[in-house]
Design an enzyme around this catalytic site. Structure first.
Site, PDB file in Angstrom:
ATOM      1  N   PRO A  68       0.832  -1.203   0.000  1.00 32.17           N
ATOM      2  CA  PRO A  68       0.000   0.000   0.000  1.00 32.17           C
ATOM      3  C   PRO A  68       0.871   1.259   0.000  1.00 32.17           C
ATOM      4  O   PRO A  68       1.801   1.380   0.792  1.00 32.17           O
ATOM      5  CB  PRO A  68      -0.800  -0.127   1.292  1.00 32.17           C
ATOM      6  CG  PRO A  68      -0.827  -1.595   1.576  1.00 32.17           C
ATOM      7  CD  PRO A  68       0.496  -2.106   1.101  1.00 32.17           C
ATOM      8  N   GLU A  69       0.579   2.157  -0.913  1.00 31.29           N
ATOM      9  CA  GLU A  69       1.307   3.406  -1.021  1.00 31.29           C
ATOM     10  C   GLU A  69       0.436   4.546  -0.505  1.00 31.29           C
ATOM     11  O   GLU A  69      -0.606   4.305   0.099  1.00 31.29           O
ATOM     12  CB  GLU A  69       1.751   3.617  -2.476  1.00 31.29           C
ATOM     13  CG  GLU A  69       2.604   2.459  -2.994  1.00 31.29           C
ATOM     14  CD  GLU A  69       3.035   2.627  -4.448  1.00 31.29           C
ATOM     15  OE1 GLU A  69       3.068   3.770  -4.942  1.00 31.29           O
ATOM     16  OE2 GLU A  69       3.323   1.610  -5.102  1.00 31.29           O
TER      17      GLU A  69
END
Length: 275
Positions: free
Chosen positions: A2-3
């Site tokens: 997840p960014e």
């Protein structure tokens, strides 16, 4: 992993439902995910009866501010999930922590690969907390300017993608959105940072902000593990131009997209559109 857009989406989905809730109980199913100086027993003791006040994001970290000045710091790493569930909902495999809330719901942290981190600290210690202390500016905030990016690449022989992935230079950018930003800016990912012209730096700065904003608007990119705080998948994967599309035609020119490896990560680009 997840960014920034995925972590921000988790924050936004959880905030209206978790903030104001009291922690009635904490289940530690796998103590190894708790980092820092506290053991599992102390971790639970310090959380009992506390109330969530606010959820913030810094880079790829989630910061749950509590009513006594403590902060629950969570990094999802590669496969972490943080989902609000009804108490009677089946427990997913690889669930490591469960916070029982006064609403009767449960906040559940799961992580297949167990790279995620959960730690408890004081709010006044955030500036020296490992992982947070050296984070660069937030790319969607006013503090991150064209001049900031220009200074970061000046004199750098490293590939521009490696520079973008350095969390000390810009916080929250990862493999997906670095590839997309470089494609949008028309810059080949292995170009030395110092080779970029002022015009290219300006295009890249704008592209980074645009793709991150679109990622948030589309509630993140879901390929395998990522879901938001309510267990819903994002839609950004349907809008990606290069990431995950090696061997497919470029949407702009039709050339077959190619792949290289940079910073230990697979990197997809168009050999015609990106120079």
């Amino acid at each position: 992993m997840p960014e920034l857009p995925e972590v921000e989406t988790v924050r936004r989905s959880l905030s209206p439902l978790v903030c104001g809730q009291e922690i009635r109980a904490v289940e530690v199913l796998h103590p190894g995910v708790i980092k820092g100086v506290l053991n599992a027993r102390a971790f639970v003791t310090n959380l009992m009866g506390r109330r969530f006040v606010e959820i913030r994001r810094r880079g790829k970290y989630l910061l749950f501010l509590l009513d006594d000045g403590q902060v629950l710091l969570i990094h999802l790493r590669m496969t972490g999930r943080l989902v609000l569930a009804e108490a009677e909902a089946p427990l997913l495999p690889h669930t490591h922590l469960i916070w029982h809330l006064s609403s009767g719901q449960q906040l559940r942290f799961s992580d297949v690969r167990r790279f995620g981190e959960v730690r408890l600290c004081r709010q006044e210690q955030l500036e020296i907390e490992p992982g947070l202390a050296r984070l660069g500016p937030e790319p969607l905030e006013q503090e991150w300017t064209v001049a900031t990016l220009a200074a970061a690449v000046r004199g750098k022989k490293a590939p521009i993608k490696n520079i973008l992935l350095n969390q000390e230079i810009v916080a929250g950018l990862g493999n997906i959105y670095a590839d997309e930003a470089l494609y949008r800016a028309g810059i080949k990912p292995d170009r030395p940072g110092q080779s970029l012209s002022q015009e290219e730096i300006e295009r890249l700065w704008l592209a980074v902000r645009q793709v991150l904003a679109e990622g948030i608007e589309n509630r993140g990119t879901s390929f395998s593990d990522y879901v938001d705080g309510l267990g819903q998948k994002g839609q950004m994967q349907t809008r990606l131009k290069v990431y995950g599309r090696s061997g497919s035609p470029c949407h702009s020119c039709g050339t077959i997209l190619e792949k290289m490896r940079l910073a230990g990560r697979s990197t997809v680009y168009c050999p015609v559109c990106q120079q």
